[in-house]
Design an enzyme around this catalytic site. Structure first.
Site, PDB file in Angstrom:
ATOM      1  N   HIS A  20       0.833  -1.201   0.000  1.00 59.30           N
ATOM      2  CA  HIS A  20       0.000   0.000   0.000  1.00 59.30           C
ATOM      3  C   HIS A  20       0.872   1.258   0.000  1.00 59.30           C
ATOM      4  CE1 HIS A  20      -2.879   2.889   2.124  1.00 59.30           C
ATOM      5  NE2 HIS A  20      -3.434   2.624   0.963  1.00 59.30           N
ATOM      6  N   GLU A  47       0.392  -0.594  -4.771  1.00 64.11           N
ATOM      7  CA  GLU A  47      -0.642   0.404  -5.044  1.00 64.11           C
ATOM      8  C   GLU A  47      -0.025   1.771  -4.807  1.00 64.11           C
ATOM      9  OE1 GLU A  47      -3.893   3.189  -3.477  1.00 64.11           O
ATOM     10  OE2 GLU A  47      -2.015   2.539  -2.554  1.00 64.11           O
ATOM     11  N   ASP A  49      -0.735   6.331  -5.454  1.00 61.42           N
ATOM     12  CA  ASP A  49      -1.737   7.385  -5.673  1.00 61.42           C
ATOM     13  C   ASP A  49      -1.178   8.400  -6.664  1.00 61.42           C
ATOM     14  OD1 ASP A  49      -3.592   6.516  -3.495  1.00 61.42           O
ATOM     15  OD2 ASP A  49      -1.823   6.943  -2.277  1.00 61.42           O
ATOM     16  N   HIS A  62      -0.444  11.410  -2.142  1.00 57.67           N
ATOM     17  CA  HIS A  62      -1.758  11.023  -1.630  1.00 57.67           C
ATOM     18  C   HIS A  62      -2.642  12.227  -1.331  1.00 57.67           C
ATOM     19  CE1 HIS A  62      -4.750   9.855   1.416  1.00 57.67           C
ATOM     20  NE2 HIS A  62      -4.749   8.696   0.794  1.00 57.67           N
ATOM     21  N   GLU A 122      -3.958   4.172  -8.459  1.00 60.74           N
ATOM     22  CA  GLU A 122      -5.153   4.848  -7.952  1.00 60.74           C
ATOM     23  C   GLU A 122      -5.095   6.300  -8.397  1.00 60.74           C
ATOM     24  OE1 GLU A 122      -5.980   5.015  -3.667  1.00 60.74           O
ATOM     25  OE2 GLU A 122      -7.467   6.575  -4.125  1.00 60.74           O
TER      26      GLU A 122
HETATM   27  O1  G3P Z   1      -6.535   1.963  -3.175  1.00 56.98           O
HETATM   28  C1  G3P Z   1      -6.682   1.535  -1.859  1.00 56.98           C
HETATM   29  C2  G3P Z   1      -6.407   2.628  -0.865  1.00 56.98           C
HETATM   30  O2  G3P Z   1      -5.170   3.208  -1.156  1.00 56.98           O
HETATM   31  C3  G3P Z   1      -7.473   3.686  -0.843  1.00 56.98           C
HETATM   32  O3  G3P Z   1      -7.327   4.624   0.168  1.00 56.98           O
HETATM   33  O4  G3P Z   1      -6.674   6.828   1.039  1.00 56.98           O
HETATM   34  O5  G3P Z   1      -5.066   4.949   1.147  1.00 56.98           O
HETATM   35  O6  G3P Z   1      -5.599   6.026  -1.026  1.00 56.98           O
HETATM   36  P1  G3P Z   1      -6.114   5.649   0.324  1.00 56.98           P
HETATM   37 MG    MG Z   2      -4.474   4.795  -2.414  1.00 55.23          MG
END
Ligand code: G3P
Ligand code: MG
Length: 254
Positions: A20, A47, A49, A62, A122
């Protein structure tokens, strides 16, 4: 049920663990060091952002502001790439990561290809830039992505970003990313022809996961950082969990 996978490129094999924001517990989130850390800890996918600088360059970040994860201040959308690249995106996390930069999407794609990692992009637009962020980032990603590699999984909380994604990369797999389940979730899953449903582990249970799976799609859950919770969530039928600590969950990696 209709064949929802028609015309959509297949995802690579889904691993149980997805790093993450890289490996956010062990290295500064959304940095190249974080992606390398995830790979070093055995993660097969990461993953990240994606948002845009003021001059429309896709980078990893993020928050809408620079304050938490860099030594800069204020809205990310107001800073051009040159200025953003001068920020330190590592020291806030630990002195060991001093000098880490906000990476461009180009650098990130080159790195995940070199490390043979799968990636969930994302799309995380600043408010008002939902379509633009998906349009610019995915046009670029598509131009760089080799035909012989499974494509990225593209997700977003923003409806307009996902709609744009479906237009820009019509054959790439999409992830329907939600926090609280919207009333129209099933309609959106069908309309966007998504390949996965990405949910907040804290808001779900065995029954809700069963319901998502009636659509035939695998369910992915964020953010899971302990072995007992990972075991519980996987026991509900979730395929993969997003984790800040791939090494901490190594025993359930499978
Ligand atoms: O994509 C899963 C997760 O990353 C979504 O929440 O706020 O951590 O980007 P966030
Ligand atoms: Mg995310």
């Amino acid at each position: 049920m209709s064949d929802f996978t028609a015309d959509i490129l297949p995802l690579g094999p889904l691993p149980r663990l997805i790093g993450h924001r890289g490996a956010a517990r062990h290295a500064p989130e959304n940095t190249l060091a974080g992606i390398r850390m995830a790979a070093a800890q055995g993660a097969k996918w990461v993953e990240v952002d994606v948002k845009l600088t003021a001059d429309l360059v896709p980078v990893l970040l993020h928050d809408d502001t620079l304050d938490r994860t860099t030594d800069g201040k204020g809205p990310a959308k107001d800073l051009e790439l040159g200025a953003m690249r001068r920020l330190d995106a590592g020291s806030w996390f630990s002195p060991a990561f001093r000098g880490e930069r906000v990476p461009t999407l180009v650098e990130v794609i080159q790195l995940v290809l070199a490390l043979d990692l799968g990636i969930n992009l994302e799309i995380k637009p600043c408010p008002g830039r939902e379509e633009e962020t998906a349009g610019v980032a995915l046009t670029l990603a598509y131009s760089l992505w080799p035909d012989d590699r499974p494509p990225p999984l593209v997700s977003s909380f923003a409806d307009a970003s996902l709609d744009m994604a479906r237009q820009v990369v019509p054959r790439w797999p999409l992830g329907y990313l939600i926090d609280r389940r919207p009333a129209n979730w099933r309609q959106r899953v069908e309309q966007l022809n998504v390949s996965t449903i990405n949910v907040n582990a804290r808001r779900e249970d065995a029954a809700s996961i069963r319901e998502y799976k009636t659509t035939g799609r695998p369910v992915l859950a964020y953010t899971v950082n302990t072995v007992p919770v990972a075991r519980e969530v996987l026991g509900w039928g979730v395929s993969s969990v997003f984790t800040d600590t791939p090494s901490g969950l190594a025993e359930i990696a499978g």
